[in-house]
Design a protein around this motif. Structure first.
Motif, PDB file in Angstrom:
ATOM      1  N   PRO A  45       0.833  -1.212   0.000  1.00  0.00           N
ATOM      2  CA  PRO A  45       0.000   0.000   0.000  1.00  0.00           C
ATOM      3  C   PRO A  45       0.867   1.261   0.000  1.00  0.00           C
ATOM      4  O   PRO A  45       2.015   1.247   0.447  1.00  0.00           O
ATOM      5  N   VAL A  86      -6.796  -0.894  -5.471  1.00  0.00           N
ATOM      6  CA  VAL A  86      -7.686  -1.032  -4.323  1.00  0.00           C
ATOM      7  C   VAL A  86      -7.344   0.088  -3.347  1.00  0.00           C
ATOM      8  O   VAL A  86      -6.159   0.349  -3.075  1.00  0.00           O
ATOM      9  N   TYR A  87      -8.372   0.725  -2.825  1.00  0.00           N
ATOM     10  CA  TYR A  87      -8.190   1.848  -1.908  1.00  0.00           C
ATOM     11  C   TYR A  87      -8.712   1.449  -0.530  1.00  0.00           C
ATOM     12  O   TYR A  87      -9.816   0.903  -0.403  1.00  0.00           O
ATOM     13  N   TYR A  88      -7.883   1.718   0.483  1.00  0.00           N
ATOM     14  CA  TYR A  88      -8.226   1.371   1.859  1.00  0.00           C
ATOM     15  C   TYR A  88      -8.294   2.626   2.718  1.00  0.00           C
ATOM     16  O   TYR A  88      -7.438   3.514   2.608  1.00  0.00           O
ATOM     17  N   GLY A 102     -11.582  -2.325   1.849  1.00  0.00           N
ATOM     18  CA  GLY A 102     -11.108  -1.919   0.539  1.00  0.00           C
ATOM     19  C   GLY A 102     -12.206  -1.711  -0.496  1.00  0.00           C
ATOM     20  O   GLY A 102     -13.251  -2.347  -0.457  1.00  0.00           O
ATOM     21  N   LYS A 104     -12.283  -1.639  -4.702  1.00  0.00           N
ATOM     22  CA  LYS A 104     -11.529  -1.852  -5.933  1.00  0.00           C
ATOM     23  C   LYS A 104     -12.026  -0.893  -6.999  1.00  0.00           C
ATOM     24  O   LYS A 104     -13.216  -0.878  -7.320  1.00  0.00           O
TER      25      LYS A 104
ATOM     26  N   GLN B  39      -1.808  -9.143   5.204  1.00  0.00           N
ATOM     27  CA  GLN B  39      -2.916  -9.112   4.249  1.00  0.00           C
ATOM     28  C   GLN B  39      -3.151 -10.530   3.763  1.00  0.00           C
ATOM     29  O   GLN B  39      -2.348 -11.063   2.981  1.00  0.00           O
ATOM     30  N   GLY B  44      -8.323  -7.569   3.224  1.00  0.00           N
ATOM     31  CA  GLY B  44      -7.820  -6.260   3.611  1.00  0.00           C
ATOM     32  C   GLY B  44      -6.597  -6.346   4.504  1.00  0.00           C
ATOM     33  O   GLY B  44      -5.967  -7.390   4.648  1.00  0.00           O
TER      34      GLY B  44
END
Lengths: 107, 123
Positions: A45, A86-88, A102, A104, B39, B44
């Motif tokens: 990330p 993917v954004y968290y 997350g 996508k 992960q 996640g």
């Protein structure tokens, strides 16, 4: 533990469009302690936004964070193919710090 | 430019102990916490634990009984041990620096990150 729920699970948009990603917390979060990350396939990330609205070093101004309380948003303008990822979301107000599951984003 | 290099055993059997190490180079080691985050495949991110340059530690309560983190300031390395692993511990494990600025311990944001290490638990 603060649970973060992200929506939608997957977002498919065209280049040039605007993406709106949501993150809802199970309890109120101080805006100082909220962040967003981007993760591309096979990579670690990368920090995008911290303190809800502050872009990390080198992050394009196409990325904007907003929100307060339990509802936070990441907006990405003028989408490019390189934004596929993917954004968290993450909160570091409560203990332990937690991440959302997350969203996508497909361009 | 801080760089983080990770290594450790990639294949374990159930009940064995996971052991990973990360080495930090190119920047300040002191004044920061160094975290382990994992992960699971297609899942996640889960924060596991952190350790600072003087050996201070914090653990995720969900895993506290099985996790140990340690620091070797001479080698500028941080290590993770997770005992009694099961298939549920199969994941990519990342080492990451905590915070943007030294000694700002409440800023628990992560970066830079190591390259990640895939650990598979299978009999």
């Amino acid at each position: 533990e603060t649970v973060l729920t992200q929506s939608p699970g997957t977002l498919s948009l065209s280049p040039g469009a605007r993406a709106t990603l949501s993150c809802r917390a199970s309890q109120s979060i101080d805006t100082t302690y909220f962040a967003w990350y981007q993760q591309k396939p096979g990579q670690a990330p990368r920090l995008l936004i911290y303190s809800t609205t502050t872009r990390a070093t080198g992050i394009s101004d196409r990325f904007t964070g907003s929100g307060s309380g339990t509802d936070f948003t990441l907006t990405i303008k003028r989408l490019q193919s390189e934004d596929s990822a993917v954004y968290y979301c993450q909160q570091y107000d409560g203990w332990p710090q937690t991440f959302g599951q997350g969203t996508k984003l497909e361009i | 430019q801080v760089q983080i290099q990770q290594w450790g055993a990639g294949l374990l059997k159930p009940s064995e102990t996971l052991s990973l190490t990360c080495a930090v180079s190119g920047g300040s080691f002191s004044g920061y916490y160094w975290s382990w985050i994992r992960q699971a495949p297609g899942k996640g991110l889960e924060w596991l634990a952190e350790v600072n340059h003087s050996g201070g530690t914090n653990y995720n309560p969900a895993l506290k009984s099985r996790v140990t983190v340690s620091v070797d300031t001479f080698k500028v390395q941080v290590s993770l041990r997770l005992k009694s692993v099961t298939a549920a511990d199969t994941a990519v494990y990342y080492c990451a620096r905590v915070g943007r600025r030294a000694y700002h311990y409440d800023e628990k944001i992560y970066g830079p990150w190591g390259q990640g290490a895939l650990v598979t638990v299978s009999s």
